[in-house]
Write an enzyme that holds these catalytic residues in place. Structure first.
Site, PDB file in Angstrom:
ATOM      1  N   LYS A  70       0.488  -1.549   0.261  1.00  0.00           N
ATOM      2  CA  LYS A  70      -0.382   0.243  -0.057  1.00  0.00           C
ATOM      3  C   LYS A  70       0.527   1.207  -0.021  1.00  0.00           C
ATOM      4  CE  LYS A  70      -3.817   2.146   2.946  1.00  0.00           C
ATOM      5  NZ  LYS A  70      -4.083   1.735   3.898  1.00  0.00           N
ATOM      6  N   SER A 102      -9.203   1.833   3.558  1.00  0.00           N
ATOM      7  CA  SER A 102      -8.313   2.562   2.419  1.00  0.00           C
ATOM      8  C   SER A 102      -6.865   1.293   2.253  1.00  0.00           C
ATOM      9  CB  SER A 102      -7.610   3.725   3.272  1.00  0.00           C
ATOM     10  OG  SER A 102      -6.955   3.209   4.853  1.00  0.00           O
ATOM     11  N   SER A 114      -9.314  -0.482   7.641  1.00  0.00           N
ATOM     12  CA  SER A 114      -8.704  -0.599   6.841  1.00  0.00           C
ATOM     13  C   SER A 114      -7.979  -1.637   6.284  1.00  0.00           C
ATOM     14  CB  SER A 114      -7.960   0.571   6.891  1.00  0.00           C
ATOM     15  OG  SER A 114      -8.508   2.090   7.994  1.00  0.00           O
TER      16      SER A 114
END
Length: 470
Positions: A80, A157, A181
């Site tokens: 990420k 996220s 997330s």
């Protein structure tokens, strides 16, 4: 030939060991899949094909000599774009981050462990700006879409990571979880994700969201997550809050099953949450399977009232802190929703923040007492399946912020407990449904064991979406 993009990391490694396929073949297949899905799903900020193939060739030579490096040699992974990765800008989903002026010469602790164990980095995955919300879209990279239905959100996220894993662009990904997330996009995309006990996976630089933020594995199944935890779940001197090394191997503990475990099943947190019927049915069916496997299941609820206002105080204050250094022009570049919560966070006083910490500590105490009686808590991961892409909350829901539709996830960031999302089926539209497993702090092994038991029993799976371009 076996479709390499459909294999777990465990199976890829077994094939390397037997000479059935090579790291170069697996990496090429993963890169081709990533390039095919990118136009429609938008899972990546960038792909680093040349570097990935070079690392794969080096791994292939090590396997040829019978000298693999570590536990993940040659396995394609994604990271990420919140976590530092040496040689690649970490833009955090923000136009306010200048790739030309940052220092990109250091790995985050979890990324460093992947590198030491020979993993092959495919690229960086999308994130909302600074990881602030439960869906993945940003002014920098646009909207990340659900692999099952591109008109729907992938969640966030860590939405890019979940979409990449679901579609076969690498079996392993690193995400970050501040309020659900990794579990939110795992539930929406039909993958597995673990939010470890806080401190189990070290984090550097420290998150502005403080001890709400966790680094966690996003994988095809629980066995892959256990393998990844055996690599990344060790202390790093740069994180003063990191826990000591675990006593044993997470992979080695998977076979324990659930027989004799005391499982509390809370379908709606005591009626506090309205759960879609398809979600409730799928989760209940999986809980019944746990009972069939020998767990002692009781339908009961933790002593938990919604801590959303305290969470907002902590979360919005963190957002204000992470953007505090930005000038007026840079602030204009921010996601409007992020600007809004930053303004609110900046208005809180130290006493407001400490009052929220008091709520958090009391919540942790109550959950600690709850786990004196129960080994595991089971809930839905989310009360709904994926909604339309490009919005923070479902249209017509009445919610103002993403926390309105994630009541099962963020409380356990406040308590620092390990929690995982396990795919347990789909709704009538074919959209995945997630079950959440929660254990007491430091009992990540129990979460992984129970999840693995569901996979082994055939009760955990959302199938596989068909990627665009395949």
């Amino acid at each position: 030939m076996t479709e390499l993009t459909e294999l777990t990391a465990v199976r890829l490694l077994d094939g390397y060991r037997k000479g059935a396929w090579s790291p170069v073949e697996a990496t090429r297949a993963a890169l081709e899949r990533a390039e095919a899905i990118q136009p429609e799903v938008n899972a990546f900020v960038r792909l680093t094909a040349e570097d990935a193939l070079e690392r794969a060739r080096e791994s292939e030579e090590r396997w040829r000599r019978g000298e693999p490096r570590g536990l993940l040699d040659g396995v394609p992974v994604t990271v990420k774009d919140i976590l530092l990765q040496r040689g690649a800008p970490t833009l955090r989903g923000s136009k306010a981050v200048d790739p030309a002026t940052g220092r990109w010469d250091e790995d985050a602790p979890s990324v460093a462990r992947l590198r030491e164990h020979g993993a092959v980095f495919l690229g960086k995955t999308t994130t909302p700006e600074y990881g602030w919300k439960g869906v993945t879209d940003s002014p920098l990279s646009g909207v990340t879409r659900n692999p099952w239905d591109p008109s729907r959100t992938a969640g966030g996220s860590s939405g890019g990571s979940a979409a990449a894993v679901a579609l076969g662009a690498g079996p392993l990904s690193l995400g970050t979880d501040g309020g659900g997330s990794v579990r939110i996009p795992a539930s929406f995309c039909g993958t597995f994700a673990l939010k470890p006990t806080y401190g189990r996976v070290p984090l550097y630089p420290a998150s502005a969201f403080g001890t709400l933020a966790h680094v966690g594995p996003m994988t095809r199944d629980a066995a892959d997550a256990a393998l990844l935890m055996d690599v990344i779940g060790h202390p790093d001197s740069r994180d003063w809050s990191a826990l000591a090394a675990p006593a044993g191997s997470y992979t080695g503990g998977l076979a324990g099953g659930v027989r004799g475990l005391r499982v509390a099943y809370s379908p709606s947190l005591g009626g506090q949450v309205a759960v879609q019927p398809a979600v409730a049915k799928a989760v209940r069916r999986a809980v019944e399977r746990l009972a069939e496997l020998g767990a002692y299941v009781t339908e009961t609820d933790p002593d938990l009232t919604d801590p959303v206002e305290a969470f907002h105080t902590l979360w919005f204050s963190g957002a204000a802190r992470v953007t505090q250094h930005l000038g007026p022009h840079q602030r204009e570049l921010l996601d409007p929703g992020l600007r809004e919560i930053c303004a609110r966070g900046a208005r809180y006083s130290a006493l407001d923040y400490l009052a929220a910490v008091d709520v958090r500590m009391d919540l942790g105490r109550r959950m600690g007492r709850f786990h004196d009686t129960y080994d595991l808590l089971v809930t839905p991961t989310l009360p709904l399946t994926a909604f339309e892409a490009g919005v923070e909350v479902p249209k017509g829901s009445g919610h103002r912020r993403w926390t309105g539709w994630t009541p099962f996830t963020y409380p356990f960031n406040m308590t620092q407990q390990p929690a995982a999302s396990v795919p347990v089926g789909a709704d009538g539209d074919g959209l995945p449904i997630g079950l959440q497993l929660v254990a007491a702090r430091h009992r990540d092994d129990l979460v992984l064991r129970a999840a693995h038991a569901l996979y082994e029993a055939g009760a955990a799976s959302a199938g596989r979406p068909t990627p665009s371009g395949s």
